[in-house]
Design an enzyme around this catalytic site. Structure first.
Site, PDB file in Angstrom:
ATOM      1  N   THR A 167       0.863  -1.180   0.000  1.00  0.00           N
ATOM      2  CA  THR A 167       0.000   0.000   0.000  1.00  0.00           C
ATOM      3  C   THR A 167       0.901   1.233   0.000  1.00  0.00           C
ATOM      4  O   THR A 167       1.995   1.192   0.568  1.00  0.00           O
ATOM      5  CB  THR A 167      -0.871  -0.021   1.272  1.00  0.00           C
ATOM      6  OG1 THR A 167      -1.844  -1.042   1.120  1.00  0.00           O
ATOM      7  CG2 THR A 167      -1.570   1.315   1.532  1.00  0.00           C
ATOM      8  N   VAL A 196     -14.354  -2.851   1.570  1.00  0.00           N
ATOM      9  CA  VAL A 196     -13.744  -1.527   1.623  1.00  0.00           C
ATOM     10  C   VAL A 196     -12.867  -1.484   2.872  1.00  0.00           C
ATOM     11  O   VAL A 196     -13.328  -1.828   3.963  1.00  0.00           O
ATOM     12  CB  VAL A 196     -14.816  -0.422   1.664  1.00  0.00           C
ATOM     13  CG1 VAL A 196     -14.171   0.947   1.858  1.00  0.00           C
ATOM     14  CG2 VAL A 196     -15.644  -0.444   0.385  1.00  0.00           C
ATOM     15  N   GLY A 197     -11.627  -1.078   2.697  1.00  0.00           N
ATOM     16  CA  GLY A 197     -10.693  -1.044   3.822  1.00  0.00           C
ATOM     17  C   GLY A 197     -10.554   0.349   4.404  1.00  0.00           C
ATOM     18  O   GLY A 197     -11.313   1.266   4.102  1.00  0.00           O
ATOM     19  N   ASP A 198      -9.536   0.475   5.238  1.00  0.00           N
ATOM     20  CA  ASP A 198      -9.301   1.745   5.935  1.00  0.00           C
ATOM     21  C   ASP A 198      -8.967   2.888   4.992  1.00  0.00           C
ATOM     22  O   ASP A 198      -9.275   4.056   5.272  1.00  0.00           O
ATOM     23  CB  ASP A 198      -8.129   1.579   6.911  1.00  0.00           C
ATOM     24  CG  ASP A 198      -6.846   1.166   6.187  1.00  0.00           C
ATOM     25  OD1 ASP A 198      -6.850   0.098   5.538  1.00  0.00           O
ATOM     26  OD2 ASP A 198      -5.852   1.919   6.255  1.00  0.00           O
ATOM     27  N   GLY A 219      -1.288  -1.141   6.712  1.00  0.00           N
ATOM     28  CA  GLY A 219      -1.365  -2.287   7.623  1.00  0.00           C
ATOM     29  C   GLY A 219      -2.721  -2.946   7.517  1.00  0.00           C
ATOM     30  O   GLY A 219      -3.461  -2.713   6.544  1.00  0.00           O
ATOM     31  N   HIS A 220      -3.071  -3.735   8.501  1.00  0.00           N
ATOM     32  CA  HIS A 220      -4.329  -4.475   8.441  1.00  0.00           C
ATOM     33  C   HIS A 220      -5.508  -3.501   8.554  1.00  0.00           C
ATOM     34  O   HIS A 220      -5.753  -2.900   9.605  1.00  0.00           O
ATOM     35  CB  HIS A 220      -4.364  -5.523   9.562  1.00  0.00           C
ATOM     36  CG  HIS A 220      -5.543  -6.418   9.445  1.00  0.00           C
ATOM     37  ND1 HIS A 220      -6.571  -6.420  10.343  1.00  0.00           N
ATOM     38  CD2 HIS A 220      -5.872  -7.314   8.493  1.00  0.00           C
ATOM     39  CE1 HIS A 220      -7.491  -7.292   9.954  1.00  0.00           C
ATOM     40  NE2 HIS A 220      -7.079  -7.856   8.838  1.00  0.00           N
ATOM     41  N   GLY A 221      -6.232  -3.338   7.459  1.00  0.00           N
ATOM     42  CA  GLY A 221      -7.247  -2.287   7.356  1.00  0.00           C
ATOM     43  C   GLY A 221      -8.333  -2.370   8.405  1.00  0.00           C
ATOM     44  O   GLY A 221      -8.772  -1.350   8.951  1.00  0.00           O
TER      45      GLY A 221
HETATM   46  N1  ASP Z   1      -4.487  -0.975   4.770  1.00  0.00           N
HETATM   47  C1  ASP Z   1      -4.654  -1.710   3.532  1.00  0.00           C
HETATM   48  C2  ASP Z   1      -6.008  -2.349   3.533  1.00  0.00           C
HETATM   49  O1  ASP Z   1      -6.349  -3.011   4.507  1.00  0.00           O
HETATM   50  C3  ASP Z   1      -3.612  -2.751   3.296  1.00  0.00           C
HETATM   51  C4  ASP Z   1      -2.191  -2.378   3.584  1.00  0.00           C
HETATM   52  O2  ASP Z   1      -1.907  -1.279   4.022  1.00  0.00           O
HETATM   53  O3  ASP Z   1      -1.298  -3.225   3.353  1.00  0.00           O
HETATM   54  O4  ASP Z   1      -6.712  -2.259   2.570  1.00  0.00           O
END
Ligand code: ASP
Length: 310
Positions: A167, A196-198, A219-221
């Site tokens: 990302t 839909v992520g963060d 990171g983990h959205g």
């Molecule tokens: N934050 C992103 C998402 O969860 C993924 C990432 O940052 O690696 O969509």
């Protein structure tokens, strides 16, 4: 101290053979964006330029190079925010767009809304004459290989996490003291269609306020959304913590409260900056006073003159 630009190319764990590509990509992107700042350009122009360069680079999980969802397709999220006015624009689950970050900027500038999603975002792109590109043109062999590997019945979850990185995001302060952020992603490998992520969510995947600073997370959205990470870090800064302390506090809270790992780039109005992560690695680069800073592992901070970078 001003101007300053800090970019990231994702938090996670990157295979050795991809690390050089990622490092070269963030350094080139920071140079592109910083050229704008050095010429007196705006923080918004600089972050959009840096993220556009990263979206065009197939080494990253954004634009061309995005990870594939469970159906083997690319759906992308992106956000921009202008710290002067608190204007923001985002797109989520958008397809067939080479540079979602530029579409997010158009949402901010040309609509009264903050986020357009899926087909509605694509319809808006058509009205703005943003060209749609074939879906295949956004898919790299590497992304397809990882998707196949992840689907295999004997897939090793640890191996599948390798390369889970990419990302992209940027934060900047310009000579006028204006602050902006931009973040763009293909999301999580094998995510459900429509997830839909963060990144598309204000306060989670980015926030910018001239009075406090700006943050672009990765990171983990789902974890980032649960703690509203970007705004949380700015709250810590409002309480008197430095950009670096606040970033570490926000990441520590996310780890402790929801077991989430990630990273951020952060700036304050004076041009102090930080690149922090709780994951094993985060590819990042920064430019200030014609010096380029970059790193990948914890504690790493290399420097060189910005003009030495080709
Ligand atoms: N934050 C992103 C998402 O969860 C993924 C990432 O940052 O690696 O969509």
């Amino acid at each position: 101290m001003l101007p300053v630009l800090v970019v990231h190319g994702g938090a996670g764990q990157i295979p050795k053979e991809r690390a050089e590509l990622s490092g070269a990509g963030v350094r080139a992107a920071v140079r592109g964006g910083y050229t704008i700042l050095r010429g007196g350009g705006s923080a918004m122009d600089a972050v959009v330029e840096a993220v556009t360069l990263l979206e065009n680079n197939p080494a990253f999980n954004a634009g061309c190079g995005s990870v594939l969802n469970s159906k083997g397709e690319v759906e992308m999220d992106a956000i921009v925010m202008d710290g002067r006015t608190l204007a923001s624009g985002a797109v989520s689950a958008v397809r067939n767009i080479a540079n979602p970050i530029q579409l997010a900027r158009l949402v901010m500038e040309k609509t009264s809304h903050l986020c357009l999603t899926a087909e509605g975002a694509n319809q808006f792109a058509r009205t703005m004459c943003v060209p749609e590109v074939p879906a295949e043109s956004l898919i790299t062999d590497y992304a397809r290989m990882r998707w196949r590997k992840n689907l295999a019945p004997d897939a090793n979850p640890v191996e599948c996490q390798m390369g889970k990185m990419g990302t992209v995001g940027a934060v900047a302060v310009d000579v006028a003291g204006n602050i902006a952020c931009a973040t763009s992603t293909g999301g999580l490998l094998n995510k459900m269609e429509g997830r839909v992520g963060d990144t598309a969510c204000i306060g989670c995947g980015g926030y910018a306020d001239n009075k406090v600073g700006a943050v672009s997370p990765t990171g983990h959205g789902e974890a980032i959304m649960k703690v509203v990470l970007a705004r949380l870090i700015l709250f810590y800064m409002e309480q008197g913590h430095s950009a670096e302390e606040a970033s570490d506090l926000g990441l520590a809270y996310m780890k402790e409260r929801v077991a989430g790992l990630g990273g951020v780039v952060t700036v304050d109005p004076q041009g102090n900056w930080a690149a922090c992560f709780s994951s094993q690695q985060m590819s990042w680069a920064a430019a200030q006073k014609d010096t380029l800073y970059y790193g990948l592992f914890k504690g790493e901070r290399f420097t060189q003159s910005i003009d030495d970078l080709h």
